[in-house]
Design a protein around this motif. Sequence first.
Motif, PDB file in Angstrom:
ATOM      1  N   GLY A 177      -8.943  -0.709   5.981  1.00 18.55           N
ATOM      2  CA  GLY A 177      -7.722   0.194   6.501  1.00 18.55           C
ATOM      3  C   GLY A 177      -6.442  -0.138   6.030  1.00 18.55           C
ATOM      4  O   GLY A 177      -5.775   0.742   5.795  1.00 18.55           O
ATOM      5  N   ALA A 178      -6.305  -1.251   6.037  1.00 20.69           N
ATOM      6  CA  ALA A 178      -4.823  -1.799   5.701  1.00 20.69           C
ATOM      7  C   ALA A 178      -4.569  -1.552   4.108  1.00 20.69           C
ATOM      8  O   ALA A 178      -3.370  -1.063   3.913  1.00 20.69           O
ATOM      9  CB  ALA A 178      -4.974  -3.390   5.958  1.00 20.69           C
ATOM     10  N   GLU A 179      -5.551  -1.812   3.449  1.00 19.62           N
ATOM     11  CA  GLU A 179      -5.361  -1.246   1.943  1.00 19.62           C
ATOM     12  C   GLU A 179      -5.154   0.001   1.613  1.00 19.62           C
ATOM     13  O   GLU A 179      -4.127   0.361   0.829  1.00 19.62           O
ATOM     14  CB  GLU A 179      -6.507  -1.773   1.153  1.00 19.62           C
ATOM     15  CG  GLU A 179      -6.671  -3.399   0.995  1.00 19.62           C
ATOM     16  CD  GLU A 179      -7.602  -3.975   0.208  1.00 19.62           C
ATOM     17  OE1 GLU A 179      -8.014  -5.080  -0.164  1.00 19.62           O
ATOM     18  OE2 GLU A 179      -8.546  -3.185  -0.167  1.00 19.62           O
ATOM     19  N   GLY A 212      -0.269  14.616   5.033  1.00 17.86           N
ATOM     20  CA  GLY A 212      -0.646  13.417   4.299  1.00 17.86           C
ATOM     21  C   GLY A 212      -1.512  12.357   5.108  1.00 17.86           C
ATOM     22  O   GLY A 212      -2.251  11.752   4.563  1.00 17.86           O
ATOM     23  N   PHE A 213      -0.841  12.027   6.391  1.00 17.65           N
ATOM     24  CA  PHE A 213      -1.570  11.240   7.412  1.00 17.65           C
ATOM     25  C   PHE A 213      -3.014  11.779   7.436  1.00 17.65           C
ATOM     26  O   PHE A 213      -3.948  10.801   7.665  1.00 17.65           O
ATOM     27  CB  PHE A 213      -0.656  11.073   8.580  1.00 17.65           C
ATOM     28  CG  PHE A 213      -1.107   9.989   9.293  1.00 17.65           C
ATOM     29  CD1 PHE A 213      -1.363   8.792   9.086  1.00 17.65           C
ATOM     30  CD2 PHE A 213      -1.364  10.411  10.762  1.00 17.65           C
ATOM     31  CE1 PHE A 213      -1.798   7.938   9.861  1.00 17.65           C
ATOM     32  CE2 PHE A 213      -1.724   9.364  11.711  1.00 17.65           C
ATOM     33  CZ  PHE A 213      -1.924   8.129  11.355  1.00 17.65           C
ATOM     34  N   ALA A 214      -3.191  13.015   7.709  1.00 13.79           N
ATOM     35  CA  ALA A 214      -4.577  13.252   7.814  1.00 13.79           C
ATOM     36  C   ALA A 214      -5.388  13.036   6.631  1.00 13.79           C
ATOM     37  O   ALA A 214      -6.528  12.309   6.701  1.00 13.79           O
ATOM     38  CB  ALA A 214      -4.563  14.849   8.149  1.00 13.79           C
ATOM     39  N   GLU A 215      -4.752  13.222   5.429  1.00 14.72           N
ATOM     40  CA  GLU A 215      -5.354  12.728   4.162  1.00 14.72           C
ATOM     41  C   GLU A 215      -5.911  11.244   4.219  1.00 14.72           C
ATOM     42  O   GLU A 215      -7.096  10.785   3.766  1.00 14.72           O
ATOM     43  CB  GLU A 215      -4.700  12.988   2.959  1.00 14.72           C
ATOM     44  CG  GLU A 215      -4.843  14.759   2.725  1.00 14.72           C
ATOM     45  CD  GLU A 215      -4.134  15.091   1.457  1.00 14.72           C
ATOM     46  OE1 GLU A 215      -4.173  14.055   0.260  1.00 14.72           O
ATOM     47  OE2 GLU A 215      -3.656  16.194   1.092  1.00 14.72           O
ATOM     48  N   SER A 231      -3.255   3.943  12.582  1.00 14.07           N
ATOM     49  CA  SER A 231      -2.078   4.580  13.322  1.00 14.07           C
ATOM     50  C   SER A 231      -1.167   3.478  13.686  1.00 14.07           C
ATOM     51  O   SER A 231      -0.030   3.414  14.348  1.00 14.07           O
ATOM     52  CB  SER A 231      -2.584   5.045  14.735  1.00 14.07           C
ATOM     53  OG  SER A 231      -3.494   4.037  15.350  1.00 14.07           O
ATOM     54  N   GLY A 232      -1.557   2.193  13.082  1.00 13.90           N
ATOM     55  CA  GLY A 232      -0.547   0.878  13.073  1.00 13.90           C
ATOM     56  C   GLY A 232       0.312   0.769  11.942  1.00 13.90           C
ATOM     57  O   GLY A 232       0.565   1.836  11.073  1.00 13.90           O
ATOM     58  N   GLY A 237       2.874   3.287  10.018  1.00 11.50           N
ATOM     59  CA  GLY A 237       4.344   2.747   9.967  1.00 11.50           C
ATOM     60  C   GLY A 237       4.874   2.665   8.816  1.00 11.50           C
ATOM     61  O   GLY A 237       5.926   3.049   8.506  1.00 11.50           O
ATOM     62  N   ASP A 238       4.072   2.468   7.741  1.00 10.21           N
ATOM     63  CA  ASP A 238       4.320   2.466   6.429  1.00 10.21           C
ATOM     64  C   ASP A 238       4.839   3.719   5.788  1.00 10.21           C
ATOM     65  O   ASP A 238       5.534   4.124   5.071  1.00 10.21           O
ATOM     66  CB  ASP A 238       3.531   1.519   5.535  1.00 10.21           C
ATOM     67  CG  ASP A 238       4.178   0.868   4.209  1.00 10.21           C
ATOM     68  OD1 ASP A 238       5.414   1.104   4.196  1.00 10.21           O
ATOM     69  OD2 ASP A 238       3.518  -0.030   3.661  1.00 10.21           O
ATOM     70  N   LEU A 239       3.835   4.781   6.131  1.00 10.86           N
ATOM     71  CA  LEU A 239       4.181   6.299   5.827  1.00 10.86           C
ATOM     72  C   LEU A 239       5.479   6.916   6.165  1.00 10.86           C
ATOM     73  O   LEU A 239       6.193   7.162   5.535  1.00 10.86           O
ATOM     74  CB  LEU A 239       3.044   6.911   6.440  1.00 10.86           C
ATOM     75  CG  LEU A 239       3.002   8.509   6.035  1.00 10.86           C
ATOM     76  CD1 LEU A 239       2.469   8.724   4.730  1.00 10.86           C
ATOM     77  CD2 LEU A 239       2.315   9.319   6.906  1.00 10.86           C
ATOM     78  N   ALA A 240       5.806   6.227   7.539  1.00  6.51           N
ATOM     79  CA  ALA A 240       7.167   7.052   8.092  1.00  6.51           C
ATOM     80  C   ALA A 240       8.116   6.170   7.507  1.00  6.51           C
ATOM     81  O   ALA A 240       9.343   6.988   6.930  1.00  6.51           O
ATOM     82  CB  ALA A 240       7.097   6.406   9.612  1.00  6.51           C
TER      83      ALA A 240
END
Length: 320
Positions: A177-179, A212-215, A231-232, A237-240
Amino acid sequence: MIAVAGSGAFGTALAISLAANGQAVQLWARDPDHAEEMRRTRENARRLPGVALPDALQIITELETIPAEIPVLLSVPMQRLRDMLVLHKLALGGRPLVACCKGVELSTGLGPTAIIEELIPSAMPAMLTGPSFAADIARGLPTALTLACHDRAAGRALQQALSTHNLRIYRTTDTIGAELGGAVKNVIAIASGAVMGAGLGESARAALMTRGFAEMQRMALALGAQPETLSGLSGFGDLALTCTSDQSRNYRFGQSLGRGESFDASITVEGAATSRAVLERAREMKIDMPITEAVVAMLDGTLQLRQAMEMLLSRPLKEE
Ligand SMILES: NC(=O)c1ccc[n+]([C@@H]2O[C@H](COP(=O)([O-])OP(=O)(O)OC[C@H]3O[C@@H](n4cnc5c(N)ncnc54)[C@H](O)[C@@H]3O)[C@@H](O)[C@H]2O)c1
Ligand SMILES: O=P(O)(O)OC[C@H](O)CO
């Protein structure tokens, strides 16, 4: 003691932050001239100008000089990680290796911890990721990051070792998930930059970030990631951060694409290669990733931004 391999903007910023917090830090530069310049000026003028290197930070040019078992942060671009590990296998074995690069390897579809596992099985692989600009970290501004390590005890030790007054480190065992959060957010940041560069407006960008978050979620969950990782910090966080800041190189690259301007090819833009790697993986897994597909087509020059937007807007209407 901590060592950092790679004296780019991010490696230098982490080294500065850890040394300023009182740790002995070794920062490895592969180019001896660059190393000598940093030793002389106590500054990394090439990658992080204007920030002094603390006294506790030692510049080295031989990875062999790092003491055994000391953790090494690997801060090189994603597509260069394999070359670096192959060259320095012997020096890097038998210790925690913390990948700081964000992306997916184009030639294999692997993320950083899988590459470490494949090439240096004696190491303990981990990943440091999350919303953070090198310049902010180097200036001592407050930043929160995610440390992902499948081994809980090793993750806890790294969390302690990397936390400073200004760097708050959260921990997870969910390396996938993190990667993937860190990889896909760069692709969406290119798309967001393109939308803003073309003057399509902030409402369009918000829509793109959300879809994009959904992708990101679709792909990561299919590969076994945990929803809370996405969601972390390392996902949402990084997307935002990356989709909204001119400090981001992926976002600025996207802006140039949207304006039809060229972009300095020497600047690290992880999302470019990663968008292709992610799309290939998504096709194999039959996962729908239309924004990633549009980014790849724009990079290939087979789709203009306006056409990409039309393509995205004319998709069948569906439930959110
Ligand atoms: N800059 C940031 O704000 C930031 C923040 C978070 C994460 N990251 C991630 O950190 C990674 C590195 O980014 P950066 O900003 O430091 O990039 P950068 O372009 O500033 O520096 C890259 C460094 O890697 C070195 N390098 C390239 N190929 C190498 C090789 N084969 N062997 C050894 N060294 C090699 C270069 O000499 C350079 O010093 C990227 O994956 C990026 O996504 C960067
Ligand atoms: O400059 P970028 O686009 O590589 O982004 C830097 C970091 O990944 C932001 O968290």
